[in-house]
Design an enzyme around this catalytic site. Sequence first.
Site, mmCIF file in Angstrom:
data_model
loop_
_atom_site.group_PDB
_atom_site.id
_atom_site.type_symbol
_atom_site.label_atom_id
_atom_site.label_comp_id
_atom_site.label_asym_id
_atom_site.label_seq_id
_atom_site.Cartn_x
_atom_site.Cartn_y
_atom_site.Cartn_z
ATOM 1 N N ASN A 9 -17.897 14.924 0.193
ATOM 2 C CA ASN A 9 -17.909 14.195 1.516
ATOM 3 C C ASN A 9 -16.170 15.147 2.480
ATOM 4 O O ASN A 9 -14.828 14.940 1.937
ATOM 5 C CB ASN A 9 -17.503 12.391 1.633
ATOM 6 C CG ASN A 9 -16.892 12.484 3.041
ATOM 7 O OD1 ASN A 9 -17.187 13.173 4.155
ATOM 8 N ND2 ASN A 9 -16.436 11.026 3.194
ATOM 9 N N LYS A 11 -15.337 15.795 4.924
ATOM 10 C CA LYS A 11 -14.527 14.835 6.245
ATOM 11 C C LYS A 11 -14.580 15.956 7.499
ATOM 12 O O LYS A 11 -15.264 16.806 7.807
ATOM 13 C CB LYS A 11 -12.896 14.444 5.753
ATOM 14 C CG LYS A 11 -13.124 13.182 4.189
ATOM 15 C CD LYS A 11 -12.165 12.415 4.351
ATOM 16 C CE LYS A 11 -12.620 11.354 3.261
ATOM 17 N NZ LYS A 11 -12.129 10.543 3.134
ATOM 18 N N HIS A 94 -19.079 5.024 6.409
ATOM 19 C CA HIS A 94 -17.800 4.748 5.931
ATOM 20 C C HIS A 94 -16.703 4.077 6.808
ATOM 21 O O HIS A 94 -16.892 4.184 7.998
ATOM 22 C CB HIS A 94 -17.268 6.832 6.414
ATOM 23 C CG HIS A 94 -16.468 6.946 5.034
ATOM 24 N ND1 HIS A 94 -14.859 6.649 5.429
ATOM 25 C CD2 HIS A 94 -16.330 7.660 3.710
ATOM 26 C CE1 HIS A 94 -14.754 7.316 4.527
ATOM 27 N NE2 HIS A 94 -14.862 7.808 3.749
ATOM 28 N N GLU A 96 -13.897 4.996 7.507
ATOM 29 C CA GLU A 96 -12.726 5.817 8.709
ATOM 30 C C GLU A 96 -14.268 5.586 9.753
ATOM 31 O O GLU A 96 -13.219 5.212 10.685
ATOM 32 C CB GLU A 96 -12.488 7.043 8.283
ATOM 33 C CG GLU A 96 -11.498 7.178 7.030
ATOM 34 C CD GLU A 96 -11.607 8.436 6.317
ATOM 35 O OE1 GLU A 96 -12.320 9.173 6.282
ATOM 36 O OE2 GLU A 96 -10.538 8.378 5.037
ATOM 37 N N GLU A 166 -16.475 1.963 -2.455
ATOM 38 C CA GLU A 166 -15.985 2.568 -1.627
ATOM 39 C C GLU A 166 -13.825 2.088 -1.255
ATOM 40 O O GLU A 166 -14.190 1.357 -0.025
ATOM 41 C CB GLU A 166 -15.682 3.652 0.010
ATOM 42 C CG GLU A 166 -16.681 4.850 -0.967
ATOM 43 C CD GLU A 166 -16.163 6.377 -0.092
ATOM 44 O OE1 GLU A 166 -16.298 7.844 -0.954
ATOM 45 O OE2 GLU A 166 -16.442 6.153 0.970
ATOM 46 N N GLY A 172 -8.010 8.669 -0.324
ATOM 47 C CA GLY A 172 -7.098 9.513 -0.553
ATOM 48 C C GLY A 172 -5.624 9.176 -0.386
ATOM 49 O O GLY A 172 -4.792 9.634 0.341
ATOM 50 N N SER A 211 -10.718 9.385 -4.338
ATOM 51 C CA SER A 211 -9.425 9.532 -5.257
ATOM 52 C C SER A 211 -10.099 9.614 -6.598
ATOM 53 O O SER A 211 -9.312 9.864 -7.873
ATOM 54 C CB SER A 211 -7.905 7.781 -5.541
ATOM 55 O OG SER A 211 -7.534 8.251 -4.042
HETATM 56 P P1 PGA Z 1 -11.302 10.565 -1.501
HETATM 57 O O1 PGA Z 1 -12.525 10.150 -0.314
HETATM 58 O O2 PGA Z 1 -11.922 11.110 -2.870
HETATM 59 O O3 PGA Z 1 -10.392 11.675 -0.722
HETATM 60 O O4 PGA Z 1 -10.138 9.094 -1.703
HETATM 61 C C1 PGA Z 1 -12.969 9.141 -0.759
HETATM 62 C C2 PGA Z 1 -13.837 8.859 0.924
HETATM 63 O O5 PGA Z 1 -13.402 9.063 1.513
HETATM 64 O O6 PGA Z 1 -15.401 9.433 0.894
#
Ligand code: PGA
Length: 249
Positions: A9, A11, A94, A96, A166, A172, A211
């Site tokens: 992903n 982003k 997601h 976000e 998640e 993140g 992460s």
């Molecule tokens: P990350 O994000 O691996 O940077 O923690 C995962 C995600 O949001 O899909």
Amino acid sequence: MRTPVVAGNWKMNGTKATVATLLQGLKHGLQPGRANVLVCAPFPYLSQVADELSGTAIQWGAQNVSEHPSGAYTGEVSVGMLEDFGCSHVILGHSERRALYGEQDDVIAEKFCAVQAAGLTPILCVGETLEQREAGATMSVVEQQLMAVVNRAGITAMTKAVLAYEPVWAIGTGKTASPEQAQEVHQALRARLAREDGAVADSLSILYGGSVKASNAAELFACPDIDGGLIGGASLDAEEFIAICQAAG
Ligand code: PGA
């Protein structure tokens, strides 16, 4: 036997130049394995990704889509457009999108149906915040997010979907859920679906995200109900992402 899936992903990251470098690295470095590997790129780069990855074993997808097929929806992108650019998957719900853009379960369920109707595979994300975890609400939160879609789309729709757990507090932040914490939720999600249909629950790939790095992927993927990963930050580095894909088999 479930096929492992590793999805990047990206982003809202990248330029034409960094996307080119990343794709070259993936194309040349990724050895064929058991896992299905895909990258979910920002919309403007889908054409570049399609050109580079056509004919390779790596699939590609998007990070969001409109629930509407076409029309007066300024700034939106339809499933038909994603199909036009060869997308196989779409990330939906997601955290976000839920937290920053107010996406609610009912809209996510509409998007899920639109993606499936076009023959693309939705990657449905569920996850709790730290506050919800500390209040002991993890299972009820993720089950509600999951069942809002299952109740709208029907349980058999899950045979053509991927689920991603998640935890919001792990995204993140560098704070990965422990394999035990992740496995507990994955198992509970599968058990919830098994109450609707055992065979569907058994065949569904459930990815862990939050992460994931090359250094912790293997222990997460070794858990019986973790069928791969949804990878944010670490998917922007070809070497790191390839190592994660290899950890998935
Ligand atoms: P990350 O994000 O691996 O940077 O923690 C995962 C995600 O949001 O899909």
